[in-house]
Enzyme design. Structure first.
Site, PDB file in Angstrom:
ATOM      1  N   SER A   9       0.887  -1.196   0.005  1.00 53.54           N
ATOM      2  CA  SER A   9       0.234  -0.025   0.119  1.00 53.54           C
ATOM      3  C   SER A   9       0.861   1.154   0.102  1.00 53.54           C
ATOM      4  O   SER A   9       1.331   1.544   1.114  1.00 53.54           O
ATOM      5  CB  SER A   9      -0.898   0.095   1.316  1.00 53.54           C
ATOM      6  OG  SER A   9      -1.362   1.279   1.402  1.00 53.54           O
ATOM      7  N   HIS A  34      -1.176  -1.267  -4.116  1.00 54.71           N
ATOM      8  CA  HIS A  34      -2.563  -0.900  -3.549  1.00 54.71           C
ATOM      9  C   HIS A  34      -2.528   0.508  -3.598  1.00 54.71           C
ATOM     10  O   HIS A  34      -1.501   1.226  -2.771  1.00 54.71           O
ATOM     11  CB  HIS A  34      -2.414  -1.996  -2.228  1.00 54.71           C
ATOM     12  CG  HIS A  34      -3.707  -1.680  -1.766  1.00 54.71           C
ATOM     13  ND1 HIS A  34      -4.913  -2.200  -1.879  1.00 54.71           N
ATOM     14  CD2 HIS A  34      -4.207  -0.862  -0.635  1.00 54.71           C
ATOM     15  CE1 HIS A  34      -5.875  -1.944  -1.095  1.00 54.71           C
ATOM     16  NE2 HIS A  34      -5.652  -0.995  -0.226  1.00 54.71           N
ATOM     17  N   ASP A  36      -4.759   3.757  -2.046  1.00 52.00           N
ATOM     18  CA  ASP A  36      -5.619   3.966  -1.150  1.00 52.00           C
ATOM     19  C   ASP A  36      -6.202   5.289  -1.553  1.00 52.00           C
ATOM     20  O   ASP A  36      -5.560   6.379  -1.498  1.00 52.00           O
ATOM     21  CB  ASP A  36      -5.100   3.926   0.117  1.00 52.00           C
ATOM     22  CG  ASP A  36      -5.188   2.593   0.638  1.00 52.00           C
ATOM     23  OD1 ASP A  36      -6.004   1.478   0.501  1.00 52.00           O
ATOM     24  OD2 ASP A  36      -4.168   2.343   1.120  1.00 52.00           O
ATOM     25  N   MET A  38      -9.152   8.052  -0.629  1.00 48.74           N
ATOM     26  CA  MET A  38      -9.719   8.687   0.594  1.00 48.74           C
ATOM     27  C   MET A  38     -10.413   9.672   0.332  1.00 48.74           C
ATOM     28  O   MET A  38      -9.547  10.745   0.064  1.00 48.74           O
ATOM     29  CB  MET A  38      -8.966   8.571   2.212  1.00 48.74           C
ATOM     30  CG  MET A  38      -8.299   7.145   2.201  1.00 48.74           C
ATOM     31  SD  MET A  38      -7.438   7.010   3.855  1.00 48.74           S
ATOM     32  CE  MET A  38      -6.649   5.721   3.748  1.00 48.74           C
ATOM     33  N   HIS A  75      -8.266   1.091  -4.090  1.00 49.96           N
ATOM     34  CA  HIS A  75      -8.940   0.704  -3.194  1.00 49.96           C
ATOM     35  C   HIS A  75      -9.889   2.163  -2.679  1.00 49.96           C
ATOM     36  O   HIS A  75      -9.196   3.052  -1.951  1.00 49.96           O
ATOM     37  CB  HIS A  75      -8.256   0.476  -1.921  1.00 49.96           C
ATOM     38  CG  HIS A  75      -9.297   0.161  -0.652  1.00 49.96           C
ATOM     39  ND1 HIS A  75      -8.638  -0.264   0.414  1.00 49.96           N
ATOM     40  CD2 HIS A  75     -10.374   0.146  -0.289  1.00 49.96           C
ATOM     41  CE1 HIS A  75      -9.525  -0.126   1.630  1.00 49.96           C
ATOM     42  NE2 HIS A  75     -10.792  -0.125   0.893  1.00 49.96           N
ATOM     43  N   MET A  77     -11.927   4.300  -1.058  1.00 46.25           N
ATOM     44  CA  MET A  77     -12.641   4.539   0.200  1.00 46.25           C
ATOM     45  C   MET A  77     -13.438   5.761   0.213  1.00 46.25           C
ATOM     46  O   MET A  77     -12.956   6.913   0.720  1.00 46.25           O
ATOM     47  CB  MET A  77     -11.703   4.511   1.324  1.00 46.25           C
ATOM     48  CG  MET A  77     -11.144   3.160   1.748  1.00 46.25           C
ATOM     49  SD  MET A  77      -9.811   3.170   2.645  1.00 46.25           S
ATOM     50  CE  MET A  77      -8.506   3.386   1.445  1.00 46.25           C
ATOM     51  N   MET A 168     -11.756  -6.146   5.099  1.00 45.62           N
ATOM     52  CA  MET A 168     -10.860  -5.262   6.141  1.00 45.62           C
ATOM     53  C   MET A 168     -10.322  -5.770   7.157  1.00 45.62           C
ATOM     54  O   MET A 168     -11.152  -6.104   7.764  1.00 45.62           O
ATOM     55  CB  MET A 168     -11.703  -3.836   6.005  1.00 45.62           C
ATOM     56  CG  MET A 168     -11.643  -2.984   4.720  1.00 45.62           C
ATOM     57  SD  MET A 168     -10.095  -2.617   3.924  1.00 45.62           S
ATOM     58  CE  MET A 168      -9.150  -1.466   5.398  1.00 45.62           C
ATOM     59  N   ASP A 202      -6.491  -6.471   4.069  1.00 46.43           N
ATOM     60  CA  ASP A 202      -5.910  -5.129   4.144  1.00 46.43           C
ATOM     61  C   ASP A 202      -6.079  -4.514   5.555  1.00 46.43           C
ATOM     62  O   ASP A 202      -6.861  -4.410   6.019  1.00 46.43           O
ATOM     63  CB  ASP A 202      -6.555  -4.184   2.946  1.00 46.43           C
ATOM     64  CG  ASP A 202      -5.985  -2.828   3.045  1.00 46.43           C
ATOM     65  OD1 ASP A 202      -4.874  -2.564   3.486  1.00 46.43           O
ATOM     66  OD2 ASP A 202      -6.781  -1.982   2.421  1.00 46.43           O
TER      67      ASP A 202
HETATM   68  C1  DX5 Z   1      -6.233   1.622   5.367  1.00 44.10           C
HETATM   69  C2  DX5 Z   1      -5.689   1.297   4.110  1.00 44.10           C
HETATM   70  C3  DX5 Z   1      -4.646   0.531   4.029  1.00 44.10           C
HETATM   71  C4  DX5 Z   1      -3.534   0.786   4.620  1.00 44.10           C
HETATM   72  C5  DX5 Z   1      -2.891  -0.426   5.086  1.00 44.10           C
HETATM   73  O1  DX5 Z   1      -7.597   2.294   5.543  1.00 44.10           O
HETATM   74  O2  DX5 Z   1      -6.850   0.995   3.368  1.00 44.10           O
HETATM   75  O3  DX5 Z   1      -4.419  -0.057   2.875  1.00 44.10           O
HETATM   76  O4  DX5 Z   1      -2.624   1.368   3.827  1.00 44.10           O
HETATM   77  O5  DX5 Z   1      -1.793  -0.019   6.002  1.00 44.10           O
HETATM   78  P1  DX5 Z   1      -0.953  -0.755   6.987  1.00 44.10           P
HETATM   79  O6  DX5 Z   1      -0.439  -2.053   6.177  1.00 44.10           O
HETATM   80  O7  DX5 Z   1       0.470  -0.186   7.654  1.00 44.10           O
HETATM   81  O8  DX5 Z   1      -1.942  -1.381   8.023  1.00 44.10           O
HETATM   82 ZN    ZN Z   2      -6.334  -0.341   1.379  1.00 48.81          ZN
END
Ligand code: DX5
Ligand code: ZN
Length: 246
Positions: A9, A34, A36, A38, A75, A77, A168, A202
């Site tokens: 990620s 990956h 993310d 948000m 991903h 969010m 998750m 994840d």
């Molecule tokens: C959290 C994200 C993850 C995050 C995971 O909301 O969706 O992808 O980056 O980070 P680690 O591996 O540090 O938990």
């Molecule tokens: Zn993620």
């Protein structure tokens, strides 16, 4: 389970040198990136959107096959997931993974920026993503039961079925949180019914937690802080892979 797919990620990468960080993690052995996304609404944090994905995409070769090395696993969010599908396709996203909770949320239609795309059924959204040439993933948060996925996975219409499910293992929003082993029965239930499905986990994955996740049947492994915080990211990627492939 299908073979391991290791997807670092980039939330934990150096955002000031993101293109370079993406290229480096692929050369260190990662399969996918990956990414993310948000929006500060679906989750209490913000990252970046399609313009940034457009800029980092050329730093990594496009995958040759559906799940090839260099896949951009986005991903999402975000509220109103249907609204951003075209922009992410144009930016070079290969796998658009939306949240079940956002797709079915009728309250999203109350937002000032609401459009007719605010509420959508998961199967319609999956077909729409497929129609634009991307793989489709569906994610569930810890509070959402796995049972919501059975109808979606059992759909006889192939283009309405997801290519991947994301369970998750933390509350989405931040990297570096503690792994929730309480979510693993969801993975095991999915794996029992679907031996060939790509099941992604994840949140909080590391050398310490990977064995439990692999035993439950996860094969797509996201890791942010464990990879980008390591002295030798390549070694961590290799250990995660060995834990899944055995
Ligand atoms: C959290 C994200 C993850 C995050 C995971 O909301 O969706 O992808 O980056 O980070 P680690 O591996 O540090 O938990
Ligand atoms: Zn993620």
């Amino acid at each position: 389970s299908p073979p391991a797919i290791i997807a670092p990620s980039i939330l934990s990468a150096d955002f000031a040198a993101l293109g370079r960080a993406c290229a480096d993690t692929i050369s260190q052995g990662a399969d996918w990136l990956h990414v993310d996304i948000m929006d500060g609404h679906f989750v209490p944090n913000m990252t970046f959107g399609a313009p940034v994905v457009t800029k980092i995409r050329p730093h990594v070769d496009r995958p040759s096959g559906a799940y090839g090395k260099g896949t951009f696993d986005c991903h999402m969010m975000i509220a109103e997931p249907k609204r951003w599908v075209k922009d992410f396709q144009a930016a070079g996203c290969d796998l658009y993974c939306f949240h079940y909770e956002a797709a079915i949320d009728s309250t999203a239609a109350d937002s000032p920026s609401a459009t007719s795309t605010a509420k959508t059924s998961p199967k319609e959204l999956i077909a729409y993503i497929h129609g634009l040439g991307m793989q489709a993933g569906i994610a569930i948060k810890p509070k959402t039961p796995v049972d919501v996925l059975w109808d979606i996975l059992e759909n006889p219409v192939a283009e309405e079925r997801p290519d991947m499910v994301l369970i998750m293992t933390v509350e989405p929003g931040f990297g570096g949180q503690s792994f929730m082993a309480s979510e693993l029965p969801k993975v095991a239930a999915l794996r029992q019914k679907y031996p060939d499905l790509n099941i992604e986990v994840d949140g909080g994955l590391s050398e310490k937690t990977i064995d439990q996740a692999a035993d439950a049947g996860a094969n797509v492994i996201v890791a942010g802080s464990a990879v980008f915080g390591a002295k030798d990211p390549g070694e961590v990627i290799q250990k995660l892979r060995e834990a899944v492939d055995g």
